[in-house]
Write a protein that holds these residues in place. Structure first.
Motif, short mmCIF file in Angstrom:
data_model
loop_
_atom_site.label_atom_id
_atom_site.label_comp_id
_atom_site.label_asym_id
_atom_site.label_seq_id
_atom_site.Cartn_x
_atom_site.Cartn_y
_atom_site.Cartn_z
N VAL A 363 25.96 -6.63 -4.12
CA VAL A 363 26.06 -5.48 -5.89
C VAL A 363 24.63 -5.42 -5.39
N LEU A 364 23.89 -5.65 -4.77
CA LEU A 364 22.54 -5.63 -4.31
C LEU A 364 22.97 -4.37 -2.91
N GLN A 365 24.03 -4.69 -1.82
CA GLN A 365 24.60 -3.92 -0.61
C GLN A 365 24.98 -2.65 -1.35
N GLU A 366 25.46 -2.09 -2.57
CA GLU A 366 26.67 -1.47 -2.53
C GLU A 366 25.56 -0.46 -3.32
N SER A 372 19.32 4.10 -1.29
CA SER A 372 18.15 4.18 -0.55
C SER A 372 16.62 3.50 -1.33
N PRO A 373 15.85 2.19 -0.86
CA PRO A 373 14.32 2.24 -1.16
C PRO A 373 13.66 3.57 -1.40
N PRO A 374 12.79 3.71 -1.97
CA PRO A 374 11.76 4.75 -1.58
C PRO A 374 10.81 4.33 -0.55
N ALA A 375 10.01 5.32 -0.26
CA ALA A 375 9.18 5.31 0.92
C ALA A 375 8.18 5.87 0.55
N THR A 376 6.85 5.10 1.27
CA THR A 376 5.52 5.83 0.84
C THR A 376 5.36 6.71 1.50
N ARG A 377 3.83 7.40 1.65
CA ARG A 377 3.51 8.70 1.58
C ARG A 377 3.15 8.25 2.96
N GLN A 378 2.92 6.88 3.37
CA GLN A 378 2.86 6.87 5.15
C GLN A 378 3.81 6.24 5.50
N GLY A 379 4.91 6.42 4.84
CA GLY A 379 6.38 6.51 5.79
C GLY A 379 6.62 4.86 5.35
N LYS A 380 5.97 4.35 4.66
CA LYS A 380 6.72 2.52 4.63
C LYS A 380 7.52 2.69 3.75
N GLN A 381 8.82 1.75 3.46
CA GLN A 381 9.98 2.15 3.20
C GLN A 381 10.11 0.28 2.59
N GLY A 382 9.75 0.04 1.38
CA GLY A 382 10.97 -0.76 0.61
C GLY A 382 11.74 -1.45 1.11
N LYS A 383 11.84 -2.75 1.36
CA LYS A 383 13.42 -3.49 2.17
C LYS A 383 13.80 -4.84 0.82
N ILE A 384 15.11 -4.73 0.70
CA ILE A 384 14.90 -5.88 -0.82
C ILE A 384 16.29 -6.75 1.03
N TYR A 385 15.98 -7.77 0.80
CA TYR A 385 16.54 -8.62 2.19
C TYR A 385 17.45 -9.38 1.73
N LYS A 405 5.37 -3.84 -4.31
CA LYS A 405 4.11 -2.08 -4.69
C LYS A 405 5.34 -0.98 -4.39
N ARG A 406 5.96 -1.08 -3.36
CA ARG A 406 6.74 -0.05 -2.77
C ARG A 406 8.44 0.18 -3.64
N PHE A 407 8.25 -0.21 -4.33
CA PHE A 407 9.06 -0.05 -5.23
C PHE A 407 8.92 0.83 -7.01
N ASN A 408 8.84 1.85 -7.05
CA ASN A 408 8.30 2.52 -8.12
C ASN A 408 9.29 1.81 -9.66
N ASP A 409 9.20 2.28 -10.36
CA ASP A 409 9.17 1.41 -11.53
C ASP A 409 10.70 2.22 -11.57
N ASN A 410 11.21 4.10 -11.27
CA ASN A 410 12.35 4.08 -11.11
C ASN A 410 13.61 3.28 -10.90
N TYR A 411 13.04 3.62 -9.34
CA TYR A 411 14.33 1.88 -8.15
C TYR A 411 14.52 1.10 -9.22
N ARG A 412 13.52 0.28 -9.87
CA ARG A 412 13.30 -0.85 -10.42
C ARG A 412 14.75 -0.90 -11.62
N ARG A 413 14.67 0.38 -12.71
CA ARG A 413 15.58 0.98 -13.32
C ARG A 413 16.92 0.82 -13.39
#
Length: 452
Positions: A363-366, A372-385, A405-413
């Motif tokens: 389910v996670l892979q799909e 894709s997870p969001p990226a910060t203003r510095q270009g650092k992207q969240g990763k789910i292992y 911290k790189r996963f905002n509420d919208n992406y968690r929902r």
């Protein structure tokens, strides 16, 4: 009920509920210095020597007054006595014998059941013997001086009581589904309990706040045991004064905490209120499965579109409880009430359902492929292992990520919604725990076998 039952009876305010708490080693029965606190009959399990039994608390008996709840309280006390193997008649040693005690004693002598006479409020052992001696005139045998507060004399009372109870039988333990029935005052909770169980187990009245104690009732169906817990109506905190209602609401919150499934009863005529929403939030915070019961459906004027309008209303007001099944019933007429236990079965099953790690990661892979997870203003992207389910009741999934911290509420929902769409979990909340890389590194130093 499989255990023998002992009824605790007496006039109001003699300390029956305090004695019940003493015998059951609990604080479940509401104790307050005000007559008429206990109304329904409530059961608690007790043990003495080699005997298990149930003590049933009852409301104060008054025979010559038919005002307010007194006739219903009498019916509940009589029903408790009829199903009991023995009874304890509680009197007030400080007040001495009263005409009300004599009236109850005369009624008890007509019953074919062993009765023990407990003279309560005998705090001093020496003085207690003198206080108890006054009650020989009730002609009910030896009066036992006791103190429910301190426990004095209760051992001698119980030694005699167990002589009237059958020995313990080998009863195989069966798992129970605990169901709390909660809602605002006067939405039909007690009527729903009575309709499901098929008996007048709880007093029903149009007077708000009729139910005070949390009332347990066991029901068996298709080999399953259900423990239904009726609770006091929960009003806004600012409207509740310290006293019987305060204690009743606290017991309602405790009932939610120990329930597997909560039936949230709504008055379909009034619609969903702010207080209903607060109760729904409480259910989610406690991690309980839930079924929404839209009661009094018979009182709603309907046409071909009414139910669809109500369903939309429920979804709008309970958008955070969209996973709960909704039933439109009439507890008064019994319409659709039979569907309640089926809905409870489904919710309880999902509440303790476990999903394999392989399926969770599919389910996670799909989900990651679509968004894709969001990226910060510095270009650092969240990763789910990867993710894995770590608990049930409620289903709890831990997601191992590089930085929560790189996963905002919208992406968690979004992730929560993907799990719901793929795995269902209808009727139960699910919890997602976001664990960062640093936590995993600390775990690995503690336990080298921790998966990377």
């Amino acid at each position: 009920m499989s255990l023998p039952i002992v009824a605790i009876i007496g006039r109001p305010n003699v300390g029956k509920s305090m004695l019940v708490n003493r015998l059951a080693s609990s604080q479940n029965a509401i104790v307050h210095d005000e007559p008429g606190i206990t109304r329904d009959r409530t059961y608690q399990q007790a043990f003495w020597r080699d005997r298990d039994f149930l003590v049933v608390d009852t409301g104060g008996l008054i025979f010559d007054d038919d005002t307010e709840f007194l006739p219903s309280i009498r019916e509940q006390a009589i029903a408790a006595l009829q199903e009991s193997q023995a009874a304890i008649f509680v009197v007030d040693g400080q007040a001495g014998p009263t005409p009300a005690d004599e009236e109850i004693a005369q009624w008890i002598r007509q019953q074919s059941i062993p009765v023990l006479l407990a003279v309560n409020k005998c705090e001093s052992p020496e003085q207690g013997i003198i206080q108890a001696a006054q009650f020989w005139e009730l002609n009910l045998g030896e009066p036992y001086p006791i103190s429910s507060i301190h426990g004095n004399g209760t051992g001698e009372l119980l030694d005699e009581l167990v002589n009237h109870l059958p020995p313990n039988a080998e009863i195989p333990e069966q798992p129970e589904i605990n169901i709390a029935i909660v809602g605002r005052p006067n939405v039909g909770k007690s009527t729903l309990l009575n309709t499901i169980t098929g008996e007048s187990r709880a007093i029903v009245s149009p007077v708000s706040g009729t139910t005070r104690d949390a009332i347990d009732m066991r029901v068996e169906r298709n080999g399953k045991i259900y423990r239904l817990i009726d609770t006091a109506g929960i009003r806004k905190k600012k409207n509740v004064e310290y006293g019987a209602e305060f204690f009743g609401i606290n017991r309602a919150f405790k009932a939610i905490k120990r329930a597997d499934v909560v039936l949230l009863v709504i008055d379909a005529v009034d619609g969903i209120t702010e207080q209903d929403q607060k109760l729904a939030n409480r259910i989610i915070e406690e991690g309980r499965a839930a079924v929404i019961i839209m009661n009094k459906w018979d009182a709603v004027e309907k046409d071909a579109y009414t139910i669809y309008e109500y369903e939309t209303h429920v979804k709008d007001r309970f958008y955070f409880l969209e996973w709960a099944e909704v039933l439109f019933v009439s507890a008064l007429t019994g319409k659709r009430v039979e569907k309640t236990l089926d809905a409870i079965d489904r919710a309880a099953g999902e509440h303790q359902r476990r999903v394999s790690t392989a399926v969770i990661n599919e389910v996670l892979q799909e989900a990651l492929a679509w968004h894709s997870p969001p990226a910060t203003r510095q270009g650092k992207q969240g990763k789910i292992y990867y993710g894995t389910q770590v608990r049930i009741q409620p289903p709890t999934i831990t997601l191992f990520v590089n930085d929560p911290k790189r996963f905002n509420d919208n992406y968690r929902r979004y992730i929560d919604r993907q799990f719901r769409e793929a795995l269902g979990f209808t009727g139960t909340p699910i919890r997602l725990l976001w664990r960062g890389k640093r936590v995993r590194e600390v775990e690995r130093t503690i336990n080298p076998a921790t998966r990377v």
